[in-house]
Design a protein around this motif. Structure first.
Motif, PDB file in Angstrom:
ATOM      1  N   GLY A  87       0.785  -1.189   0.103  1.00 16.37           N
ATOM      2  CA  GLY A  87      -0.216   0.003   0.160  1.00 16.37           C
ATOM      3  C   GLY A  87       1.022   1.307  -0.087  1.00 16.37           C
ATOM      4  N   ALA A  88       0.152   2.330  -0.283  1.00 18.58           N
ATOM      5  CA  ALA A  88       0.848   3.698  -0.391  1.00 18.58           C
ATOM      6  C   ALA A  88       0.208   4.627   0.712  1.00 18.58           C
ATOM      7  CB  ALA A  88       0.605   4.318  -1.832  1.00 18.58           C
ATOM      8  N   LEU A  89       1.147   5.603   1.016  1.00 22.09           N
ATOM      9  CA  LEU A  89       0.418   6.493   2.222  1.00 22.09           C
ATOM     10  C   LEU A  89       1.253   8.173   1.804  1.00 22.09           C
ATOM     11  CD1 LEU A  89       1.196   4.671   5.724  1.00 22.09           C
ATOM     12  CD2 LEU A  89      -0.954   5.164   4.622  1.00 22.09           C
ATOM     13  N   GLY A  90       0.370   8.708   1.496  1.00 14.83           N
ATOM     14  CA  GLY A  90       0.668  10.031   1.089  1.00 14.83           C
ATOM     15  C   GLY A  90       1.285  10.507  -0.149  1.00 14.83           C
ATOM     16  N   THR A  91       1.339  11.734  -0.271  1.00 12.51           N
ATOM     17  CA  THR A  91       1.960  12.158  -1.726  1.00 12.51           C
ATOM     18  C   THR A  91       2.887  13.518  -1.489  1.00 12.51           C
ATOM     19  OG1 THR A  91       0.038  13.525  -2.195  1.00 12.51           O
ATOM     20  CG2 THR A  91      -0.010  11.359  -3.149  1.00 12.51           C
ATOM     21  N   ASP A  92       3.356  13.506  -0.471  1.00 15.03           N
ATOM     22  CA  ASP A  92       4.490  14.732   0.044  1.00 15.03           C
ATOM     23  C   ASP A  92       5.631  14.577  -0.989  1.00 15.03           C
ATOM     24  OD1 ASP A  92       2.549  15.683   1.696  1.00 15.03           O
ATOM     25  OD2 ASP A  92       3.188  14.529   3.255  1.00 15.03           O
ATOM     26  N   PRO A  93       6.116  15.728  -1.196  1.00 13.57           N
ATOM     27  CA  PRO A  93       7.438  15.598  -1.786  1.00 13.57           C
ATOM     28  C   PRO A  93       8.566  15.097  -0.661  1.00 13.57           C
ATOM     29  CG  PRO A  93       6.802  17.798  -1.192  1.00 13.57           C
ATOM     30  CD  PRO A  93       5.594  17.149  -0.958  1.00 13.57           C
ATOM     31  N   VAL A  94       9.606  14.763  -1.419  1.00  6.48           N
ATOM     32  CA  VAL A  94      10.808  13.963  -0.478  1.00  6.48           C
ATOM     33  C   VAL A  94      11.037  15.212   0.739  1.00  6.48           C
ATOM     34  CG1 VAL A  94      13.189  13.185  -0.592  1.00  6.48           C
ATOM     35  CG2 VAL A  94      11.559  12.586  -2.304  1.00  6.48           C
ATOM     36  N   ALA A  95      11.146  16.302   0.235  1.00  8.18           N
ATOM     37  CA  ALA A  95      11.574  17.305   1.289  1.00  8.18           C
ATOM     38  C   ALA A  95      10.731  17.515   2.370  1.00  8.18           C
ATOM     39  CB  ALA A  95      11.619  18.884   0.395  1.00  8.18           C
ATOM     40  N   HIS A  96       9.555  17.180   2.360  1.00 11.71           N
ATOM     41  CA  HIS A  96       8.502  17.417   3.436  1.00 11.71           C
ATOM     42  C   HIS A  96       7.821  16.078   3.791  1.00 11.71           C
ATOM     43  CE1 HIS A  96       9.157  21.449   2.703  1.00 11.71           C
ATOM     44  NE2 HIS A  96       8.559  21.508   1.120  1.00 11.71           N
ATOM     45  N   ALA A  97       7.912  14.874   3.340  1.00  9.57           N
ATOM     46  CA  ALA A  97       7.508  13.559   3.561  1.00  9.57           C
ATOM     47  C   ALA A  97       7.673  13.216   4.966  1.00  9.57           C
ATOM     48  CB  ALA A  97       7.877  12.441   2.662  1.00  9.57           C
ATOM     49  N   SER A 137       4.743  -3.228  -8.598  1.00  9.25           N
ATOM     50  CA  SER A 137       3.952  -2.025  -9.270  1.00  9.25           C
ATOM     51  C   SER A 137       4.984  -1.224 -10.199  1.00  9.25           C
ATOM     52  CB  SER A 137       3.729  -1.004  -8.058  1.00  9.25           C
ATOM     53  OG  SER A 137       3.128   0.497  -8.615  1.00  9.25           O
ATOM     54  N   THR A 138       4.222  -0.518 -11.229  1.00 13.82           N
ATOM     55  CA  THR A 138       5.026   0.214 -12.088  1.00 13.82           C
ATOM     56  C   THR A 138       5.854   1.224 -11.320  1.00 13.82           C
ATOM     57  OG1 THR A 138       3.241   1.701 -12.701  1.00 13.82           O
ATOM     58  CG2 THR A 138       3.477  -0.128 -14.183  1.00 13.82           C
ATOM     59  N   ALA A 139       5.563   1.566  -9.846  1.00  7.33           N
ATOM     60  CA  ALA A 139       6.160   2.355  -9.357  1.00  7.33           C
ATOM     61  C   ALA A 139       7.585   1.730  -9.066  1.00  7.33           C
ATOM     62  CB  ALA A 139       5.326   2.735  -7.944  1.00  7.33           C
ATOM     63  N   GLY A 140       7.549   0.596  -9.226  1.00  7.91           N
ATOM     64  CA  GLY A 140       9.106  -0.204  -8.866  1.00  7.91           C
ATOM     65  C   GLY A 140       9.928  -0.061 -10.169  1.00  7.91           C
ATOM     66  N   HIS A 141       9.497   0.749 -11.168  1.00  9.46           N
ATOM     67  CA  HIS A 141      10.217   0.577 -12.204  1.00  9.46           C
ATOM     68  C   HIS A 141      10.273   1.935 -12.859  1.00  9.46           C
ATOM     69  CE1 HIS A 141      10.300  -3.802 -12.650  1.00  9.46           C
ATOM     70  NE2 HIS A 141       9.184  -3.658 -11.813  1.00  9.46           N
ATOM     71  N   GLY A 142       9.689   3.185 -12.152  1.00  6.23           N
ATOM     72  CA  GLY A 142       9.789   4.563 -12.594  1.00  6.23           C
ATOM     73  C   GLY A 142       9.424   5.400 -11.629  1.00  6.23           C
ATOM     74  N   THR A 143      10.068   6.482 -11.637  1.00  3.79           N
ATOM     75  CA  THR A 143       9.525   7.403 -10.451  1.00  3.79           C
ATOM     76  C   THR A 143       8.548   8.500 -11.071  1.00  3.79           C
ATOM     77  OG1 THR A 143      11.483   8.822 -11.243  1.00  3.79           O
ATOM     78  CG2 THR A 143      11.970   7.494  -9.577  1.00  3.79           C
ATOM     79  N   TYR A 144       8.096   9.189  -9.798  1.00  4.63           N
ATOM     80  CA  TYR A 144       7.095  10.217 -10.442  1.00  4.63           C
ATOM     81  C   TYR A 144       7.017  11.077  -9.196  1.00  4.63           C
ATOM     82  CZ  TYR A 144       3.433   7.367  -7.858  1.00  4.63           C
ATOM     83  OH  TYR A 144       3.204   6.517  -6.991  1.00  4.63           O
ATOM     84  N   GLU A 145       6.937  12.347  -9.397  1.00  2.00           N
ATOM     85  CA  GLU A 145       6.741  13.346  -8.099  1.00  2.00           C
ATOM     86  C   GLU A 145       5.648  13.085  -7.146  1.00  2.00           C
ATOM     87  OE1 GLU A 145       7.678  17.830  -9.768  1.00  2.00           O
ATOM     88  OE2 GLU A 145       6.670  16.352 -11.403  1.00  2.00           O
ATOM     89  N   GLY A 146       5.953  13.225  -5.836  1.00  2.00           N
ATOM     90  CA  GLY A 146       5.020  13.220  -5.009  1.00  2.00           C
ATOM     91  C   GLY A 146       5.040  11.486  -4.527  1.00  2.00           C
ATOM     92  N   GLY A 147       5.752  10.600  -4.972  1.00  2.00           N
ATOM     93  CA  GLY A 147       5.579   9.370  -4.835  1.00  2.00           C
ATOM     94  C   GLY A 147       6.870   8.668  -4.212  1.00  2.00           C
ATOM     95  N   GLY A 148       7.976   9.454  -3.678  1.00  2.00           N
ATOM     96  CA  GLY A 148       9.073   9.066  -3.160  1.00  2.00           C
ATOM     97  C   GLY A 148       9.097   7.761  -2.474  1.00  2.00           C
ATOM     98  N   GLY A 149       8.452   7.769  -1.373  1.00  2.00           N
ATOM     99  CA  GLY A 149       8.381   6.800  -0.174  1.00  2.00           C
ATOM    100  C   GLY A 149       7.783   5.495  -0.956  1.00  2.00           C
ATOM    101  N   TYR A 150       6.487   5.596  -1.832  1.00  2.00           N
ATOM    102  CA  TYR A 150       6.060   4.361  -2.391  1.00  2.00           C
ATOM    103  C   TYR A 150       7.084   3.761  -3.335  1.00  2.00           C
ATOM    104  CZ  TYR A 150       2.512   1.478  -4.530  1.00  2.00           C
ATOM    105  OH  TYR A 150       1.801   0.387  -5.238  1.00  2.00           O
TER     106      TYR A 150
END
Length: 252
Positions: A87-97, A137-150
Protein backbone atom coordinates in the motif's frame (compact mmCIF):
# COMPACT_ATOMS: atom_id res chain seq x y z
CA UNK A 1 -5.95 -32.76 4.57
CA UNK A 2 -6.48 -30.93 1.30
CA UNK A 3 -5.28 -32.78 -1.79
CA UNK A 4 -5.21 -29.70 -4.02
CA UNK A 5 -2.15 -27.59 -4.66
CA UNK A 6 -2.05 -24.84 -2.05
CA UNK A 7 -1.67 -21.12 -2.72
CA UNK A 8 -1.16 -18.52 0.00
CA UNK A 9 -2.36 -14.98 -0.78
CA UNK A 10 -1.43 -12.06 1.46
CA UNK A 11 -3.53 -8.91 1.68
CA UNK A 12 -6.55 -10.97 0.63
CA UNK A 13 -9.19 -8.90 2.43
CA UNK A 14 -9.92 -6.61 -0.53
CA UNK A 15 -8.89 -5.44 -3.98
CA UNK A 16 -6.26 -7.37 -5.91
CA UNK A 17 -5.68 -9.84 -3.09
CA UNK A 18 -9.32 -10.87 -2.83
CA UNK A 19 -9.67 -11.07 -6.61
CA UNK A 20 -6.51 -13.18 -6.85
CA UNK A 21 -7.79 -15.57 -4.20
CA UNK A 22 -10.99 -16.03 -6.21
CA UNK A 23 -9.05 -16.56 -9.43
CA UNK A 24 -6.67 -19.14 -7.94
CA UNK A 25 -9.59 -20.97 -6.35
CA UNK A 26 -11.21 -21.12 -9.78
CA UNK A 27 -7.94 -22.57 -11.12
CA UNK A 28 -8.28 -25.41 -8.63
CA UNK A 29 -5.98 -24.26 -5.84
CA UNK A 30 -6.72 -24.65 -2.16
CA UNK A 31 -6.32 -21.03 -1.11
CA UNK A 32 -5.10 -19.76 2.24
CA UNK A 33 -6.17 -16.15 2.66
CA UNK A 34 -4.20 -13.89 4.99
CA UNK A 35 -4.83 -10.28 6.00
CA UNK A 36 -5.23 -8.26 9.18
CA UNK A 37 -9.01 -7.96 8.85
CA UNK A 38 -10.24 -11.34 10.00
CA UNK A 39 -13.92 -10.84 9.26
CA UNK A 40 -13.27 -10.02 5.61
CA UNK A 41 -11.11 -12.99 4.82
CA UNK A 42 -13.40 -15.31 6.77
CA UNK A 43 -16.34 -14.15 4.65
CA UNK A 44 -14.39 -14.68 1.44
CA UNK A 45 -13.09 -18.09 2.52
CA UNK A 46 -16.68 -19.18 3.14
CA UNK A 47 -17.48 -18.41 -0.50
CA UNK A 48 -14.60 -20.45 -1.96
CA UNK A 49 -14.05 -24.22 -2.19
CA UNK A 50 -11.35 -25.58 0.11
CA UNK A 51 -10.28 -22.15 1.39
CA UNK A 52 -8.92 -21.12 4.78
CA UNK A 53 -8.77 -17.70 6.42
CA UNK A 54 -5.80 -16.93 8.66
CA UNK A 55 -5.58 -13.42 10.18
CA UNK A 56 -2.01 -12.17 9.77
CA UNK A 57 0.08 -9.01 9.77
CA UNK A 58 2.97 -9.68 7.39
CA UNK A 59 5.13 -7.09 9.18
CA UNK A 60 5.03 -9.15 12.40
CA UNK A 61 7.82 -11.70 11.97
CA UNK A 62 6.83 -13.80 14.98
CA UNK A 63 3.28 -14.05 13.64
CA UNK A 64 4.56 -14.95 10.18
CA UNK A 65 6.73 -17.71 11.65
CA UNK A 66 3.72 -19.04 13.58
CA UNK A 67 1.74 -19.04 10.33
CA UNK A 68 4.48 -21.06 8.61
CA UNK A 69 4.37 -23.56 11.50
CA UNK A 70 0.59 -23.77 11.10
CA UNK A 71 0.94 -24.58 7.40
CA UNK A 72 3.51 -27.27 8.10
CA UNK A 73 1.12 -28.95 10.51
CA UNK A 74 -2.01 -28.69 8.36
CA UNK A 75 -0.92 -28.82 4.71
CA UNK A 76 0.90 -31.62 2.91
CA UNK A 77 2.61 -29.00 0.72
CA UNK A 78 2.57 -25.34 -0.29
CA UNK A 79 3.14 -24.56 -3.95
CA UNK A 80 2.39 -20.86 -4.41
CA UNK A 81 2.96 -17.70 -2.39
CA UNK A 82 1.41 -14.49 -3.68
CA UNK A 83 3.01 -11.51 -1.92
CA UNK A 84 0.24 -9.00 -2.47
CA UNK A 85 0.01 -7.12 0.85
CA UNK A 86 1.16 -3.55 0.39
CA UNK A 87 0.00 0.00 0.00
CA UNK A 88 0.84 3.68 -0.32
CA UNK A 89 0.61 6.53 2.18
CA UNK A 90 0.68 10.19 1.23
CA UNK A 91 1.88 12.17 -1.77
CA UNK A 92 4.23 14.62 -0.08
CA UNK A 93 7.48 15.60 -1.83
CA UNK A 94 10.70 14.14 -0.47
CA UNK A 95 11.56 17.47 1.20
CA UNK A 96 8.46 17.36 3.41
CA UNK A 97 7.45 13.69 3.61
CA UNK A 98 6.72 12.13 6.98
CA UNK A 99 9.38 9.50 7.76
CA UNK A 100 6.77 7.44 9.60
CA UNK A 101 4.84 7.07 6.34
CA UNK A 102 7.98 5.90 4.56
CA UNK A 103 8.73 3.46 7.38
CA UNK A 104 5.21 2.02 7.26
CA UNK A 105 5.39 1.58 3.48
CA UNK A 106 8.80 -0.08 3.70
CA UNK A 107 7.60 -2.42 6.44
CA UNK A 108 4.68 -3.81 4.46
CA UNK A 109 5.90 -3.54 0.85
CA UNK A 110 9.46 -4.74 1.43
CA UNK A 111 9.89 -6.42 4.81
CA UNK A 112 6.46 -8.02 4.54
CA UNK A 113 7.55 -9.67 1.29
CA UNK A 114 10.84 -10.69 2.91
CA UNK A 115 9.14 -12.13 5.99
CA UNK A 116 6.65 -14.23 4.06
CA UNK A 117 9.15 -15.41 1.47
CA UNK A 118 11.74 -16.46 4.03
CA UNK A 119 9.15 -18.24 6.17
CA UNK A 120 7.52 -20.20 3.34
CA UNK A 121 10.49 -20.79 1.05
CA UNK A 122 11.40 -24.14 2.67
CA UNK A 123 7.89 -25.44 2.01
CA UNK A 124 7.81 -24.04 -1.52
CA UNK A 125 11.15 -25.70 -2.28
CA UNK A 126 10.11 -28.99 -0.68
CA UNK A 127 7.02 -29.07 -2.90
CA UNK A 128 9.30 -29.64 -5.88
CA UNK A 129 7.38 -27.06 -7.90
CA UNK A 130 7.07 -23.82 -5.98
CA UNK A 131 6.23 -20.32 -7.16
CA UNK A 132 6.84 -17.00 -5.44
CA UNK A 133 4.80 -14.11 -6.85
CA UNK A 134 5.70 -10.54 -5.96
CA UNK A 135 2.98 -8.00 -6.69
CA UNK A 136 5.09 -4.91 -7.15
CA UNK A 137 3.98 -1.91 -9.20
CA UNK A 138 5.03 0.20 -12.13
CA UNK A 139 6.18 2.48 -9.28
CA UNK A 140 8.95 -0.08 -8.82
CA UNK A 141 10.23 0.65 -12.32
CA UNK A 142 9.84 4.42 -12.70
CA UNK A 143 9.67 7.48 -10.50
CA UNK A 144 7.11 10.26 -10.26
CA UNK A 145 6.76 13.40 -8.18
CA UNK A 146 5.03 12.98 -4.86
CA UNK A 147 5.62 9.25 -4.82
CA UNK A 148 9.10 9.01 -3.34
CA UNK A 149 8.30 6.75 -0.39
CA UNK A 150 6.05 4.37 -2.29
CA UNK A 151 8.35 4.32 -5.31
CA UNK A 152 11.32 3.51 -3.08
CA UNK A 153 9.41 0.70 -1.38
CA UNK A 154 8.21 -0.85 -4.62
CA UNK A 155 11.72 -0.62 -6.07
CA UNK A 156 12.70 -2.65 -3.01
CA UNK A 157 10.06 -5.27 -3.75
CA UNK A 158 11.28 -5.46 -7.35
CA UNK A 159 14.86 -5.98 -6.19
CA UNK A 160 13.79 -8.79 -3.85
CA UNK A 161 12.20 -10.61 -6.78
CA UNK A 162 15.14 -10.01 -9.08
CA UNK A 163 17.75 -11.08 -6.53
CA UNK A 164 15.79 -14.10 -5.31
CA UNK A 165 15.49 -15.37 -8.87
CA UNK A 166 19.28 -15.29 -9.21
CA UNK A 167 19.81 -16.96 -5.85
CA UNK A 168 17.29 -19.74 -6.51
CA UNK A 169 18.57 -20.60 -9.98
CA UNK A 170 18.67 -24.39 -10.12
CA UNK A 171 16.10 -24.82 -7.35
CA UNK A 172 12.52 -25.98 -8.10
CA UNK A 173 11.05 -22.53 -7.38
CA UNK A 174 9.98 -19.87 -9.86
CA UNK A 175 10.02 -16.17 -8.97
CA UNK A 176 7.41 -14.08 -10.80
CA UNK A 177 6.92 -10.34 -10.58
CA UNK A 178 3.67 -8.70 -11.65
CA UNK A 179 3.85 -4.89 -11.84
CA UNK A 180 0.43 -3.26 -12.28
CA UNK A 181 -0.05 0.32 -13.34
CA UNK A 182 -3.24 2.27 -12.68
CA UNK A 183 -5.69 -0.04 -10.94
CA UNK A 184 -8.96 1.30 -9.56
CA UNK A 185 -9.88 -0.55 -6.38
CA UNK A 186 -12.10 0.43 -3.50
CA UNK A 187 -9.28 1.19 -1.09
CA UNK A 188 -5.84 1.88 -2.60
CA UNK A 189 -6.18 5.58 -3.44
CA UNK A 190 -8.49 6.17 -0.48
CA UNK A 191 -5.84 4.83 1.89
CA UNK A 192 -3.14 6.88 0.20
CA UNK A 193 -5.18 10.05 0.70
CA UNK A 194 -6.18 9.09 4.25
CA UNK A 195 -9.88 8.75 3.51
CA UNK A 196 -10.27 11.85 1.31
CA UNK A 197 -12.84 10.63 -1.21
CA UNK A 198 -12.50 13.65 -3.50
CA UNK A 199 -8.72 13.39 -3.88
CA UNK A 200 -8.94 9.63 -4.35
CA UNK A 201 -11.53 10.00 -7.11
CA UNK A 202 -9.33 12.50 -9.00
CA UNK A 203 -6.69 9.83 -9.54
CA UNK A 204 -9.02 8.10 -11.99
CA UNK A 205 -10.90 11.16 -13.27
CA UNK A 206 -11.34 11.09 -17.04
CA UNK A 207 -9.73 7.65 -17.42
CA UNK A 208 -12.29 5.60 -19.31
CA UNK A 209 -11.10 2.18 -18.18
CA UNK A 210 -8.48 1.86 -15.47
CA UNK A 211 -7.43 -1.67 -14.65
CA UNK A 212 -9.62 -3.55 -12.21
CA UNK A 213 -8.55 -5.91 -9.45
CA UNK A 214 -9.89 -8.74 -11.61
CA UNK A 215 -7.62 -7.71 -14.49
CA UNK A 216 -4.57 -8.07 -12.26
CA UNK A 217 -5.86 -11.32 -10.75
CA UNK A 218 -6.32 -12.67 -14.27
CA UNK A 219 -2.68 -11.82 -14.97
CA UNK A 220 -1.52 -13.56 -11.78
CA UNK A 221 -3.64 -16.60 -12.53
CA UNK A 222 -2.21 -16.87 -16.04
CA UNK A 223 1.39 -16.49 -14.89
CA UNK A 224 1.09 -19.02 -12.07
CA UNK A 225 -0.51 -21.65 -14.29
CA UNK A 226 2.16 -21.64 -17.00
CA UNK A 227 4.05 -24.94 -17.33
CA UNK A 228 6.58 -25.42 -14.53
CA UNK A 229 9.58 -24.71 -16.75
CA UNK A 230 8.16 -21.32 -17.80
CA UNK A 231 9.12 -18.38 -15.56
CA UNK A 232 7.40 -15.04 -16.13
CA UNK A 233 10.25 -12.91 -14.78
CA UNK A 234 8.41 -9.60 -15.01
CA UNK A 235 5.01 -8.72 -16.40
CA UNK A 236 4.04 -5.04 -16.51
CA UNK A 237 0.30 -4.51 -16.98
CA UNK A 238 -1.30 -1.11 -17.52
CA UNK A 239 -4.61 0.15 -18.88
CA UNK A 240 -4.47 1.25 -22.50
CA UNK A 241 -4.95 4.85 -21.37
CA UNK A 242 -1.71 4.83 -19.37
CA UNK A 243 1.54 5.01 -21.32
CA UNK A 244 3.75 5.56 -18.26
CA UNK A 245 3.54 6.56 -14.62
CA UNK A 246 3.32 10.19 -15.71
CA UNK A 247 1.43 10.02 -19.02
CA UNK A 248 -2.25 9.13 -18.84
CA UNK A 249 -4.97 9.92 -21.35
CA UNK A 250 -7.95 11.57 -19.65
CA UNK A 251 -11.15 12.27 -21.56
CA UNK A 252 -12.85 15.62 -21.21
Amino acid sequence: MPDRRTAVVTGASSGIGAATARRLAAEGFAVVLTARRAERIEKLAAELPDAEAYPLDVTDRAAVNAFADHLRSTRPSVEVLVNNAGGALGTDPVAHADPSDWRAMYEVNVLGVLNMTQALLPALTASGDGTVVVLSSTAGHGTYEGGGGYVAAKHGAHVIAETLRLELCGEPVRVLEIAPGMVQTEEFALTRFRGDQERAAKVYQGVAQPLTAEDVADTVGWAVTRPSHVNIDLLVVRPRAQASNTKVHREG
